[in-house]
Design an enzyme around this catalytic site. Sequence first.
Site, PDB file in Angstrom:
ATOM      1  N   ASN A   1      -1.382  -8.842   1.978  1.00 33.92           N
ATOM      2  CA  ASN A   1      -1.720  -8.849   3.397  1.00 33.92           C
ATOM      3  C   ASN A   1      -2.887  -7.892   3.623  1.00 33.92           C
ATOM      4  O   ASN A   1      -2.717  -6.803   4.151  1.00 33.92           O
ATOM      5  CB  ASN A   1      -0.505  -8.447   4.226  1.00 33.92           C
ATOM      6  CG  ASN A   1      -0.791  -8.453   5.710  1.00 33.92           C
ATOM      7  OD1 ASN A   1      -1.834  -8.877   6.152  1.00 33.92           O
ATOM      8  ND2 ASN A   1       0.158  -7.950   6.476  1.00 33.92           N
TER       9      ASN A   1
ATOM     10  N   HIS B   1      -5.417 -23.673 -12.075  1.00 31.07           N
ATOM     11  CA  HIS B   1      -5.526 -25.127 -12.224  1.00 31.07           C
ATOM     12  C   HIS B   1      -5.174 -25.612 -13.625  1.00 31.07           C
ATOM     13  O   HIS B   1      -5.099 -26.814 -13.851  1.00 31.07           O
ATOM     14  CB  HIS B   1      -6.925 -25.600 -11.822  1.00 31.07           C
ATOM     15  CG  HIS B   1      -7.157 -25.505 -10.354  1.00 31.07           C
ATOM     16  ND1 HIS B   1      -6.647 -26.424  -9.465  1.00 31.07           N
ATOM     17  CD2 HIS B   1      -7.805 -24.571  -9.609  1.00 31.07           C
ATOM     18  CE1 HIS B   1      -6.991 -26.076  -8.243  1.00 31.07           C
ATOM     19  NE2 HIS B   1      -7.686 -24.948  -8.296  1.00 31.07           N
TER      20      HIS B   1
ATOM     21  N   ASP C   1      -2.382 -28.776 -10.423  1.00 26.75           N
ATOM     22  CA  ASP C   1      -3.608 -29.493 -10.062  1.00 26.75           C
ATOM     23  C   ASP C   1      -3.966 -29.229  -8.602  1.00 26.75           C
ATOM     24  O   ASP C   1      -3.125 -28.833  -7.789  1.00 26.75           O
ATOM     25  CB  ASP C   1      -3.472 -30.995 -10.333  1.00 26.75           C
ATOM     26  CG  ASP C   1      -2.482 -31.663  -9.405  1.00 26.75           C
ATOM     27  OD1 ASP C   1      -2.878 -31.980  -8.271  1.00 26.75           O
ATOM     28  OD2 ASP C   1      -1.326 -31.868  -9.813  1.00 26.75           O
TER      29      ASP C   1
ATOM     30  N   ASP D   1       0.854  -1.180   0.000  1.00 26.89           N
ATOM     31  CA  ASP D   1       0.000   0.000   0.000  1.00 26.89           C
ATOM     32  C   ASP D   1       0.892   1.233   0.000  1.00 26.89           C
ATOM     33  O   ASP D   1       1.800   1.351   0.818  1.00 26.89           O
ATOM     34  CB  ASP D   1      -0.896  -0.028   1.245  1.00 26.89           C
ATOM     35  CG  ASP D   1      -1.910   1.085   1.252  1.00 26.89           C
ATOM     36  OD1 ASP D   1      -2.356   1.507   0.168  1.00 26.89           O
ATOM     37  OD2 ASP D   1      -2.260   1.545   2.356  1.00 26.89           O
TER      38      ASP D   1
ATOM     39  N   GLY E   1      -5.151 -12.622   5.920  1.00 29.56           N
ATOM     40  CA  GLY E   1      -6.018 -11.799   6.745  1.00 29.56           C
ATOM     41  C   GLY E   1      -5.361 -11.414   8.061  1.00 29.56           C
ATOM     42  O   GLY E   1      -4.200 -11.732   8.322  1.00 29.56           O
TER      43      GLY E   1
END
Length: 174
Positions: free
Chosen positions: A83, A144, A148, A32, A110
């Site tokens: 973050n 994906h 996998d 930020d 978080g």
Amino acid sequence: RRPHPRHSPSAPSPSPGIISNAGLHHISIAMDTPLGLVVPTLRNVQSLSIPEIAAELSRLRLLASSNTLRPADLTHGTLSVSNYGALLPTPVVSAGPVLLPPQVALCAVGRARWRARVVEEEGGGGARVEGVEKVVRMDWAVDHRVVDGATALRFVGRVKEVMEQPERMMLGMR
């Protein structure tokens, strides 16, 4: 040693331009700044020592805060880390990380919070609170087409292990 090399894959991608850093770990870190979010990239992390990673992260943070990052500082990350917990005063239920090519994975971290540690009684007869623990929510997005789901889950499990016991990770670093 890289226990999960597929997260900087060497396999060709079904989509042109997705993989350009085969076998290299270029970790992008969201920062930020007064001018908004930027995501510079720590290059060749697999070859760096902890002090070298810290120095490069400091260099990129200084460039980001002075708005002097070069375009080359902002490209070709294979794994990104954000973050979002640092910006929010209360925990968020979930983030929705979105991959940008050539990323293979993105982890949104978080805010740490305390919660009761509940243990099931043997024999399935209920549960009991066995104390409190600090937990951090980590939301993941994985391409994906390249990695996998089973491999991605093993990688996430390894990240969980090193977050819970960082001293084990430190033994394998220089």
